[in-house]
Design an enzyme around this catalytic site. Structure first.
Site, short mmCIF file in Angstrom:
data_model
loop_
_atom_site.label_atom_id
_atom_site.label_comp_id
_atom_site.label_asym_id
_atom_site.label_seq_id
_atom_site.Cartn_x
_atom_site.Cartn_y
_atom_site.Cartn_z
N SER A 106 0.85 -1.18 0.00
CA SER A 106 0.00 0.00 0.00
C SER A 106 0.90 1.24 0.00
CB SER A 106 -0.87 -0.03 1.26
OG SER A 106 -1.73 1.07 1.32
N LYS A 107 0.35 2.38 -0.23
CA LYS A 107 1.12 3.63 -0.11
C LYS A 107 0.16 4.78 0.00
CE LYS A 107 5.50 4.90 -0.31
NZ LYS A 107 6.69 4.07 -0.05
N GLY A 108 0.59 5.83 0.69
CA GLY A 108 -0.25 7.00 0.81
C GLY A 108 0.54 8.25 0.47
#
Ligand code: GLU
Length: 476
Positions: A106-108
């Site tokens: 995931s990444k934000g």
């Protein structure tokens, strides 16, 4: 297939992925399932600051949920957009698979220049962003666990953890909702240095493989190697510092936002860092030649080049002129797919990002486990181990007396042997083991087949193979 036009970061990740799966025999449909990003949530929220409402745009992208929670940092930068976050999320999936951290990717990101805001303003913005994500289970100890990335650090993680806990007051595992927290607020020793430390361990392991060292036209060990590092942020600083202080490498070039420093006799990393903290950049630093056009120093003669800043800095425009025989990608995506082709033809060896900078997520994994177990590593065993070692030392001392001049214990042996491992030592040991094991997997994949042309392709093969195995096992 040669790349003709400069690909974007996201296209680069896709090209590299496609080149790797072309060599694999995956069950039908699995390739597409692994390649695509499962979901990307865009959030726009307002925060009242400086007498008016400011609207911010943030993202949290989930690439693969073959394992949960999904894991990956939150980046604060103006260049953040959906494409970038999705490319980074995909890299997280492969990174976690490679170092056997039991997470999906995931990444934000938040589209913001953190330098333009005061600390209390950043706190308001971060807490609001965290609220939006927690509300949708995009921050959650068992579903999605963020961490620091470019532009964020311990401070932001502490605000995020606190926001989560206020919203979930009865969740006993609340601290595990985010990693990279300060040590006194549920963090773990050694997380701040972890990515840079991992780069050092990766290089040490590389130099334990003579065949690989030879492929890069190098020989010997890290001692005396000339290193150029781009970006003296958290990752570049720790990597350069440890290589200089513990491995005898010579840091001859440091590239920063406002230009570069070059000194063939070596720069003192600690002093340069102090200068940057005090003056906001490298300009004016004594004992070095200053280049206003920092990028030119990427092209200087050296043994090891460490891009530890942005993506795409080594591209089709400068790849031909890069002289370093060995590049270790401390940043995510610093070499575009086009540059990768050019460099391979020149014989440059690249230690790829998904392995090279995996130290961060590895220690994040340790922190998450620590949070879930609610106990510091080593707390139960440390003194007991010391007591058992004490028994042996006592016997050796008796022997020492008995043998008189014939034999005696090596000086320091007693102190070293008796010192039980604290949390920091255990974290470093776990990280070292992880970096060694992962390198061995990709290096042997590289040498096992003629069509595996480099370490990056090998890393993708190992990682994709593991993710595919997980999907197949579930019957998906
Ligand atoms: N942001 C770091 C990375 O790109 C760390 C991620 C994590 O610890 O979850 O690998």
């Amino acid at each position: 297939m040669a790349v003709i036009k400069e690909p974007s970061f996201r296209e680069s990740v896709d090209i590299m992925f496609n080149q790797a799966v072309a060599l694999m025999d995956l069950p039908p449909g699995i390739e597409e399932k692994i390649r695509v990003c499962n979901s990307t949530y865009t959030v726009r929220f307002g925060v009242r600051l400086r007498g008016q409402m400011h609207t911010f745009t943030g993202y949290r992208s989930v690439h693969s949920e073959h394992m949960e929670p999904v894991k990956g940092g939150i980046r604060y930068a103006l260049a953040v957009d959906q494409d970038e976050v999705e490319a980074l999320a995909a890299l997280m999936t492969f990174k976690c698979a490679l170092v056997e951290a039991p997470f999906g990717g995931s990444k934000g990101g938040l589209c913001i220049d953190p330098r333009q805001w005061e600390e209390h303003e950043l706190e308001q913005i971060t807490r609001r962003f965290a609220f939006e994500l927690v509300k949708r289970d995009l921050i959650n100890p068992s579903q999605n666990v963020p961490a620091p990335d470019m532009g964020t650090g311990e401070r932001e993680m502490a605000w995020i953890a606190d926001t989560y806990r206020r919203m979930n007051t009865t969740d006993i595992n609340g601290n595990a909702c985010v990693t990279g927290k300060p040590a006194h607020a549920g963090g773990i020793q050694g997380r701040v240095e972890a990515t840079g430390r991992g780069v050092q361990y990766a290089l040490r392991e590389f130099f334990r493989h003579p065949e690989d060292v030879k492929a890069a036209n190098l020989s010997g060990t890290l001692d005396g190697k000339r290193v150029i590092v781009q970006g003296l942020g958290n990752v570049g600083y720790h990597a350069a510092k440890f290589l200089q202080e513990e491995d005898g490498s010579r840091i001859i070039g440091i590239i920063e936002r406002d230009g570069a420093l070059y000194n063939p006799d070596g720069l003192n990393v600690e002093k340069v860092r102090e200068w940057i903290v005090k003056h906001g950049g490298v300009s004016g630093y004594p004992d070095a030649t200053h280049h206003a056009e920092g990028g030119a120093v990427l092209e200087e003669e050296c043994d090891i080049l460490i891009p530890a800043a942005l993506e795409g800095v080594i591209n089709m425009g400068n790849a031909e002129r890069i002289k370093a025989p060995l590049i270790i990608e401390a940043a995510n995506g610093p070499v575009t797919a086009g540059a990768d082709d050019i460099l391979r033809k020149k014989g440059t060896v690249i230690i790829p990002d998904m392995y090279a900078n995996a130290g961060g997520v590895t220690v994040s994994y340790f922190e998450w486990v620590k949070n879930l177990s609610h106990i510091r590593f080593g707390r139960m065993q440390r003194r007991q181990e010391e007591a058992r070692h004490e028994l042996i030392v006592k016997e050796l001392e008796r022997l020492d007396d008995f043998l008189g001049d014939k034999w005696s214990m090596t000086p320091d042996f007693k102190a070293q042997y008796l010192r039980g491992a604290g949390e920091l030592e255990l974290v470093r040991s776990g990280l070292d083991d992880t970096m060694r094991t992962a390198y061995q997997a990709i290096s042997s994949m590289w040498h096992s087949r003629d069509d595996v042309r480099d370490l990056r392709t090998a890393a993708y093969l190992v990682a994709i193979g593991r993710v595919a195995g997980s999907y197949t096992a579930k019957g998906l």
